[in-house]
Design a protein around this motif. Sequence first.
Motif, short mmCIF file in Angstrom:
data_model
loop_
_atom_site.label_atom_id
_atom_site.label_comp_id
_atom_site.label_asym_id
_atom_site.label_seq_id
_atom_site.Cartn_x
_atom_site.Cartn_y
_atom_site.Cartn_z
N ILE A 52 10.37 2.79 11.52
CA ILE A 52 9.30 2.68 12.53
C ILE A 52 7.95 2.55 11.83
O ILE A 52 7.13 1.70 12.20
N TYR A 53 7.73 3.36 10.81
CA TYR A 53 6.47 3.30 10.07
C TYR A 53 6.30 1.92 9.41
O TYR A 53 5.25 1.27 9.55
N ALA A 54 7.33 1.47 8.70
CA ALA A 54 7.25 0.18 8.02
C ALA A 54 7.11 -0.96 9.03
O ALA A 54 6.31 -1.88 8.82
N GLY A 55 7.86 -0.90 10.12
CA GLY A 55 7.77 -1.95 11.13
C GLY A 55 6.41 -1.99 11.81
O GLY A 55 5.86 -3.06 12.06
N ALA A 56 5.85 -0.82 12.08
CA ALA A 56 4.54 -0.77 12.74
C ALA A 56 3.45 -1.33 11.83
O ALA A 56 2.58 -2.09 12.28
N LEU A 57 3.48 -0.98 10.55
CA LEU A 57 2.49 -1.52 9.61
C LEU A 57 2.56 -3.04 9.55
O LEU A 57 1.54 -3.72 9.52
N ALA A 59 3.88 -5.03 11.90
CA ALA A 59 3.59 -5.61 13.22
C ALA A 59 2.09 -5.69 13.47
O ALA A 59 1.62 -6.62 14.15
N PHE A 60 1.31 -4.76 12.92
CA PHE A 60 -0.14 -4.77 13.11
C PHE A 60 -0.83 -5.85 12.28
O PHE A 60 -1.95 -6.24 12.59
N ASP A 61 -0.18 -6.32 11.21
CA ASP A 61 -0.78 -7.36 10.37
C ASP A 61 0.27 -8.41 10.01
O ASP A 61 0.70 -8.53 8.86
N PRO A 62 0.72 -9.21 11.01
CA PRO A 62 1.78 -10.17 10.73
C PRO A 62 1.37 -11.30 9.79
O PRO A 62 2.21 -11.85 9.08
N VAL A 63 0.09 -11.64 9.74
CA VAL A 63 -0.35 -12.70 8.84
C VAL A 63 -0.20 -12.26 7.39
O VAL A 63 0.29 -13.02 6.55
N CYS A 136 6.84 -4.15 2.23
CA CYS A 136 7.64 -3.26 3.08
C CYS A 136 6.79 -2.25 3.85
O CYS A 136 7.02 -2.02 5.03
N PHE A 137 5.84 -1.66 3.17
CA PHE A 137 5.00 -0.64 3.79
C PHE A 137 3.54 -1.06 3.81
O PHE A 137 2.64 -0.25 3.68
N GLY A 138 3.31 -2.35 3.98
CA GLY A 138 1.95 -2.86 4.07
C GLY A 138 1.19 -2.62 2.79
O GLY A 138 1.70 -2.80 1.69
N HIS A 139 -0.05 -2.18 2.92
CA HIS A 139 -0.91 -1.96 1.77
C HIS A 139 -0.48 -0.74 0.96
O HIS A 139 -0.84 -0.63 -0.21
N ALA A 140 0.28 0.17 1.56
CA ALA A 140 0.71 1.38 0.85
C ALA A 140 1.64 1.05 -0.31
O ALA A 140 1.67 1.76 -1.31
N SER A 141 2.42 -0.03 -0.20
CA SER A 141 3.38 -0.37 -1.25
C SER A 141 2.87 -1.48 -2.16
O SER A 141 3.63 -2.04 -2.94
#
Length: 177
Positions: A52-57, A59-63, A136-141
Amino acid sequence: MAEEEQMNQTPNAQPRTFNVEVTAGGRISNIKRRTSNILCRIVDFAVAGIFIYAGALKAFDPVQFAGDIDNYKILPWPGSVALAFYLPWLEIFCALGLMFRFLYRGALSILTASIVVFTLATISAKVRGLDITCGCFGHASRHWSFPSHLATNLAIFAALLVLFFKGAPGNRLQNAV
């Protein structure tokens, strides 16, 4: 002895079990089974929370996620964009399936297949010499090393396998253990 005679005379009488169930392998305590079920539910929620966390990150920045997918050089740009818009929602809905036990086997199968594909794509990129972030985890990864990314994927894969073979409702292997 008197209990056996009384059971023979009383229709539908069953012997006492003293909080123990008899299985093919011997006696297994209900407490042990409950503990196993609780641990599997904890793993369900942990894996679901990760997806859910990875998908939400994503989904908020698909580009940004489409760019991360394109960096793998496996799909053409339109395929990367389509995947960036749909994959995060698939992850979120499958994670909710784990949490609420709705279409549980399907959710487990999709998440297991996706983590295998993610891992193989990352290994493929590394073998081809591409220096990429997984996304996978947006900017966190963004600054993860290849070994840490691989270890994370393998840990998630192991948790999914545990759920697939132990925690699935109505699983025949659960009764055999």
